[in-house]
Design a protein around this motif. Sequence first.
Motif: not given
Length: 432
Positions: A395-415
């Motif tokens: 679940x969290x991985x999918x949420x962070x993927x969506x944030x990344x697709x919207x331009x949020x590069x900060x989620x890369x470390x969390x993923x």
Amino acid sequence: MKPYNDYFEVSHQLVLADTETEINIRPLDGHTKFKPGVKYTVSYFPMEVINVKSGWTWDKQSVPFTIEDGFMKFKLFFEGEQEHRIRIEEVQETQKILIGEIRIYSLLPDLYERSFYKGDTHVHTFHSDGRESPAFVAAKYREAGFDFIAITDHHRYKPSLEAIDTYKDLPHDLVIFPGEEVHPENVLIHTVNFGGNFSVNERMKDTAVYESEVAAYEKELGPTPPGVDRHELAIMTWVYDQIRKGEGLAILPHPYWPNMYRYSPTTPMLNYLFETQPFDALELIGGFHKWEIESNNLQVARYYEEYSKGRVLPIVGASDSHGVTKGELFDWYYTLVFSPSLEKKDLIGSIKDRYSVAVEHVEGEHSRVWGPFRMVKYAAFLLREILPAQKRLCKEEGRLMLEYSRGDQSVVESLSRLNGRVKTYKQKVKGK
């Protein structure tokens, strides 16, 4: 999924059949802690009561165990391919209190050596008649616990590449395959190109080459039954062969969907396709709304009728989803593939070798699984005991993927920290 699965960590929930395996059970919370000085009993019940080798009988339910460093440990001979129940009870003066019931499944070597993967082979986006972007769709599928998908827009191959490209530099564990839904002109029969390395729809645009090759196919056809359109059959055979040339899987979808006021293929054509099997897999369960469930009913009945004739067709289940937030069908229908890996070659080979089942889990209803019986049994166990935990991990991985697709590069470390969790979980349930 029983609440006991949240209370205990079990060293093995999937074991090799006909072997003795040590089971270690550790309580995860204080309310299930094994208490010093308290007497416990462990009872064992094989669901199919196979006792040829193990000697299990009703008067031999009790299992000897030890409690060491907070772990309850015991050994059992898990006979045959079946589900097993282990009941842990606390003994009080006048009664026994159930504190846990652990479920274990023993598998014959061919299934034990394979992992299990949840996938959807037939998905649409707003590039055809869906509602959302390829990147959005892919992220939502991961959020729902999927291991793999293929975006298969009508007439279009590029949307699947768009989803792949969006996440190509991102550490994530959803495998996105290329795909498309193929629609030859003047032919109502659809074909899903799962995983193909090129677009069959694009090849049909070279009209001269396409028509010449189809004519050659039609010329090579042998005698066909009455009611089978030879030109249409030549086109479909060409499509299936093109998909295979691209190392894809040619799927016959929704054969009992009323398309343009009638089923397509027609019954004579469908009969011939089942007899000759020029396609690779049948979409046994397709994306039908609640008022269209009759179509899936017909497809299942037809599959088992063919089965009774000795035709064991490779199968998939697919949502044919056209929306993952605003529509139905998403996560209602899908495939479970038992495969050595998530590599395309392994997945396609496993489906062709009939190591897959079609899952039907319409919103608000109990899940149903269709396919070869031994795999249906196993899949039902996975749906109840294992896959809910996988969905939570995704679940969290999918949420962070969506944030990344919207331009949020900060989620890369969390993923990156989440990367590999599902693979580790699948290994843990086998004690690896």
